[in-house]
Design a protein around this motif. Structure first.
Motif, PDB file in Angstrom:
ATOM      1  N   GLY A   1       0.818  -1.212   0.000  1.00 25.05           N
ATOM      2  CA  GLY A   1       0.000   0.000   0.000  1.00 25.05           C
ATOM      3  C   GLY A   1       0.847   1.255   0.000  1.00 25.05           C
ATOM      4  N   VAL A   2       1.934   1.246   0.802  1.00 27.60           N
ATOM      5  CA  VAL A   2       2.834   2.403   0.835  1.00 27.60           C
ATOM      6  C   VAL A   2       3.593   2.523  -0.479  1.00 27.60           C
ATOM      7  N   VAL A   3       4.098   1.398  -0.983  1.00 19.90           N
ATOM      8  CA  VAL A   3       4.851   1.415  -2.241  1.00 19.90           C
ATOM      9  C   VAL A   3       3.971   1.914  -3.381  1.00 19.90           C
ATOM     10  N   ARG A   4       2.746   1.442  -3.441  1.00 24.64           N
ATOM     11  CA  ARG A   4       1.861   1.883  -4.522  1.00 24.64           C
ATOM     12  C   ARG A   4       1.541   3.366  -4.391  1.00 24.64           C
ATOM     13  N   SER A   5       1.229   3.822  -3.188  1.00 24.35           N
ATOM     14  CA  SER A   5       0.852   5.223  -3.002  1.00 24.35           C
ATOM     15  C   SER A   5       2.006   6.160  -3.301  1.00 24.35           C
ATOM     16  N   VAL A   6       3.219   5.763  -2.900  1.00 22.28           N
ATOM     17  CA  VAL A   6       4.372   6.658  -3.022  1.00 22.28           C
ATOM     18  C   VAL A   6       5.078   6.507  -4.368  1.00 22.28           C
ATOM     19  N   LEU A   7       5.250   5.271  -4.820  1.00 21.46           N
ATOM     20  CA  LEU A   7       6.076   5.026  -5.999  1.00 21.46           C
ATOM     21  C   LEU A   7       5.295   4.766  -7.280  1.00 21.46           C
ATOM     22  N   LEU A   8       4.220   4.002  -7.179  1.00 18.73           N
ATOM     23  CA  LEU A   8       3.590   3.474  -8.386  1.00 18.73           C
ATOM     24  C   LEU A   8       2.445   4.332  -8.919  1.00 18.73           C
ATOM     25  N   LYS A   9       1.683   4.950  -8.045  1.00 16.21           N
ATOM     26  CA  LYS A   9       0.563   5.770  -8.512  1.00 16.21           C
ATOM     27  C   LYS A   9       1.083   7.081  -9.095  1.00 16.21           C
ATOM     28  N   PRO A  10       0.487   7.540 -10.185  1.00 18.20           N
ATOM     29  CA  PRO A  10       0.919   8.832 -10.740  1.00 18.20           C
ATOM     30  C   PRO A  10       0.565   9.972  -9.797  1.00 18.20           C
ATOM     31  N   LEU A  11       1.280  11.073  -9.922  1.00 22.11           N
ATOM     32  CA  LEU A  11       0.974  12.260  -9.123  1.00 22.11           C
ATOM     33  C   LEU A  11      -0.454  12.720  -9.413  1.00 22.11           C
TER      34      LEU A  11
END
Length: 821
Positions: A41-51
């Protein structure tokens, strides 16, 4: 469907009748799935999801770099914007911006706000559509325009209750009237999530001139033109830099020696550049935890299946189809996996919510951290795959079952039984290997953090309080007013009981906002190819260095003699002293800053010299990072170089955080409109700077301890089940004269063998993990022998403890009873 319901009911009854296995399996699954859910969840929110900006993938950050000068990453200069608008067609909507502070209100409650100042092109680039009113136009980029502002949605709600009539009204910012022209959308953020007010910036002809090249005090962001790539933009900027170098031939070689170049990078990638390796390592860590948990559950499932051999064989003998029996085993496993997965996802949701609520200044986009549909779908997928993997070994064994052979082995053991025992040993060995790799990662992070914290920081943060303040132009229009304010404030603060020393500074160590500026020494001859230096530059008041506990090596600190009309003075650290005067005393010698943009080393009639009056011990300004070489620092006295925005540093004789309340009262008596904000102990800045090392280490240690526990559980389970299966054999040994101690040692040795083989297998994985973590380590080798030996020792001790109970039980076997079974 009826058969599925029947299988589910049967699975529930069986699991209910075996509460130890069920509770162990559910707890293991919940911990493993919960950790994976939270980290993903943290990796997706910070790294994977676009701004959260339209077309975010097309946004790029552009900055200048002078690595050989000690400034590998700075911003952009104002002339860069106007050059690149014409010469870099791969970029559109180029903008300069920076975060600043301003004071809002008056004597009845002045408060500090965060302002984003940017060229009007920023609002096109960011696709900001105001809730009400309008945003800035290009007309606002012309000098002399009236001051206007767009309010952030949160500040609008908090301060004005969402009143739309605020548009067109006037508010006071830093003592000056400013007209509100619009309100930003509720979900709008860009680089910083704490902005209260947006303002346009208008550059004067002087700021756009060649004299301001390489001043680099702005951030530059742009959008790629349709069809353009980062590579094309980089090539066009490189070509522009070459043309600009030709315009200043005397400057060209100096820039080349400094390693000057411009970097174009994806904005999203750059925002997470520091945390990406750490988050990926943590993600890998929880996958290791899941792997260990999977091995452990597979082992438990094998043991349970072995215990149910006669049941399965009997059901098969009376006509039960292997397919039906296999489906029931899968149903049990999947039921466990789903229930454990649901509990794990709830734990993961709680963990992600907790992370989002923390004040993690070092984690970008922390306000966006949340579990979304993709995160939950991945967690569900991991749950199902884990369930299928765990149930595979018992089902395969069942499918290959030979009825007569299995019934005979139930009583005396045989080839298939030995194969099952070897498989369980192999799973336990794999658990040890993976736990070893996980603990090595945690150990390396711990050793690195210890090395960083063991550095001589050059100052003493104990009993030191820091507060920020900013003096508005309206109330303090010139340098004389700023100097008077400093003298009045420090005179009042130093009268407070318990205050040992106090002073103002433009920046504090570990703040992350320290400027770098080129400095030269009179008479110093640069070697061919030698780079200019851009050390850290700070302006400090009398008493600041004393308040920070900085050691004076020679000369003196700043004092009342360093006034406006006195000769310019400077204090340098010992690194800079060794650079310019390796064999001489620097005190009394002179430095100067370049003032000719066409020949940076040339001394002109206007060149201003500063006399070195003191040498101090080098102060650690930031967390040391790989690839960054510090080049020292120099300090100017406040009275000769006053500033508007900075910090007040107060050292007390004893720990006394409440002293800042008294300081605030003194400040209010001097200027009721001036707020004192961001009051923190100096240790807070160190902790925030170190959070990028400390938090991953804590998480990795938790994962390592979980892996260690599961590995110990796996060893215990294999030995305990082996003792139960070998009761007759061990009874024969003892009946033939074997002592209890020899049987104890036999089983204990078995556990040690499993551990040693696991450690040997884990060395390769530890080497790979160490190599992957090399960029996150400081003063620690990826295969540090102390870490390797310590982790191996801990694993061996824990394995021996896990082996003691089965060994003790084996040594207590009664031969008569065992042989009679």
């Amino acid at each position: 469907m009826s058969r599925l319901a029947q299988d589910l009911r049967f699975a529930v009854r069986l699991l209910w009748k075996d509460p130890t296995f069920t509770a162990t399996a559910l707890l293991t699954l919940a911990v493993c799935i919960g950790a994976n859910t939270a980290i993903f969840g943290v990796v997706r929110s910070v790294l994977l999801k676009p701004l959260p900006i339209e077309g975010a993938s097309d946004l790029v950050l552009i900055y200048n770099s002078y690595p050989n000068a000690g400034a590998p990453r700075v911003g952009a200069a104002v002339p860069d914007l106007y050059d690149r608008r014409e010469a870099v067609p791969a970029l559109v909507d180029q903008t300069l911006l920076r975060r600043e502070g301003t004071t809002f209100g008056d004597t009845e409650g002045a408060q500090r706000l965060n302002t984003l100042r940017a060229t009007p092109s920023f609002y096109r680039l960011a696709h900001m559509v105001p809730v009400t009113g309008q945003v800035f136009s290009e007309a606002d980029a012309e000098p002399g325009q009236p001051a206007r502002a767009v309010l952030a949605y949160g500040f609008w709600q908090r301060q004005f209750g969402g009143d739309r009539s605020i548009v067109g009204q006037t508010i006071r910012l830093s003592g000056q009237p400013v007209t509100v022209i619009g309100v930003a959308p509720a979900d709008f953020t860009f680089l910083w999530d704490d902005i209260d007010v947006y303002q346009a910036v208008a550059f004067t002809p002087e700021q756009k001139s060649d004299e301001q090249r390489h001043s680099n005090n702005w951030q530059m962001v742009a959008r790629l033109a349709p069809g353009a790539t980062i590579t094309q933009a980089q090539q066009q900027i490189d070509a522009l830099n070459v043309r600009n170098d030709e315009r200043f031939p005397n400057f060209k070689q100096l820039l080349a020696d400094a390693g000057f170049h411009t970097v174009v990078v994806s904005l999203q990638d750059d925002l997470v550049r520091d945390v990406r390796p750490v988050l990926y390592l943590l993600w890998g860590g929880v996958l290791f935890v899941l792997l260990i948990g999977g091995f452990n559950l597979a082992n438990l499932a094998m043991v349970r299946a072995s215990a149910r051999t006669r049941e399965m064989a009997t059901r098969h003998a009376i006509g039960g189809e292997l397919g039906r029996l296999a489906r029931q085993l899968f149903t049990e496993t999947l039921l466990l996996a789903v229930v454990g997965g649901v509990i794990g996802m709830l734990l993961g949701w709680w963990a992600v919510t907790w992370v989002a609520s923390l004040d993690l200044d070092g984690l970008p986009r922390v306000h966006e951290v949340a579990l979304d549909g993709v995160s939950l779908a991945v967690a569900l997928g991991v749950t199902l795959v884990t369930g299928l993997a765990i149930g595979l070994a018992p089902v395969v064994r069942l499918w290959r079952m030979n009825l007569n052979l299995e019934l005979r082995e139930e009583g005396r053991g045989g080839t298939a039984g030995r194969r099952a025992h070897l498989l369980r040993r192999a799973l336990a060995t794999a658990q040890v290997a993976v736990a070893f790799v996980l603990l090595i990662g945690a150990g390396l992070l711990f050793a690195s953090l210890r090395a960083v914290l063991g550095l001589d920081m050059g100052f003493d943060p104990t009993h030191v309080q820091v507060a920020s303040l900013s003096l508005p132009n309206a109330s303090y229009p010139d340098a004389a007013a700023l100097r008077t304010f400093e003298q009045r404030l420090l005179a009042e603060v130093r009268t407070l009981p318990g205050v040992a020393s106090a002073g103002l500074t433009s920046a504090v160590p570990f703040e992350g906002d320290i400027s770098n500026s080129v400095i030269l020494a009179e008479g110093y001859v640069m070697k061919p190819g030698e780079s200019l230096l851009a050390p850290s530059r700070l302006e400090v008041g009398t008493g600041y260095l004393e308040a920070m506990g900085v050691e004076l090596l020679s000369g003196r600190f700043f004092d009342a003699s360093d006034v406006t009309d006195a000769p310019r003075t400077v204090i340098i650290d010992d690194r800079l002293a060794r650079k310019f005067w390796p064999d001489r005393d620097p005190v009394g010698r002179r430095l100067y800053r370049p003032d000719d943009p066409k020949d940076i080393t040339r001394i002109t009639p206007n060149t201003e010299f500063m006399t070195v009056v003191g040498v101090i011990r080098e102060v650690q300004m930031t967390d040391p990072r790989a690839g960054f070489t510090p080049v020292g620092a120099y300090y100017f006295p406040y009275q000769q170089t006053p500033f508007r925005t900075g910090h007040l540093v107060v050292r007390t004789a004893n720990e006394n955080p409440a002293i800042m309340t008294s300081v605030r009262q003194k400040l209010q008596a001097i200027d009721p409109e001036l707020p004192l904000y961001a009051v923190q102990p100096m240790q807070h800045y160190i902790d925030v700077a170190m959070s990028g090392r400390r938090i991953p280490m804590y998480v990795a240690m938790v994962f390592g301890l979980v892996g260690l526990f599961l590995a110990a559980l796996g060893i215990y389970g294999v030995l305990a089940y082996g003792v139960a299966q070998r009761r007759r054999e061990l009874g024969v040994r003892m009946a033939l004269g074997g002592s209890a101690s020899s049987v104890f040692g036999l089983v204990l040795t078995d556990g040690v063998k499993i551990t040693l083989i696991g450690l040997a297998l884990g060395v390769g994985g530890a080497w790979l993990v160490g190599r992957a973590m090399a960029g996150q380590l400081y003063d620690v080798a990826p295969m540090d022998p102390v870490v390797l030996a310590s982790v191996a020792g801990v694993l061996l001790v824990v394995a021996m403890i896990a082996s003691i109970i089965p060994s003790w039980r084996a040594s207590r076997i009664n031969p008569v009873i065992a042989l009679g079974q």
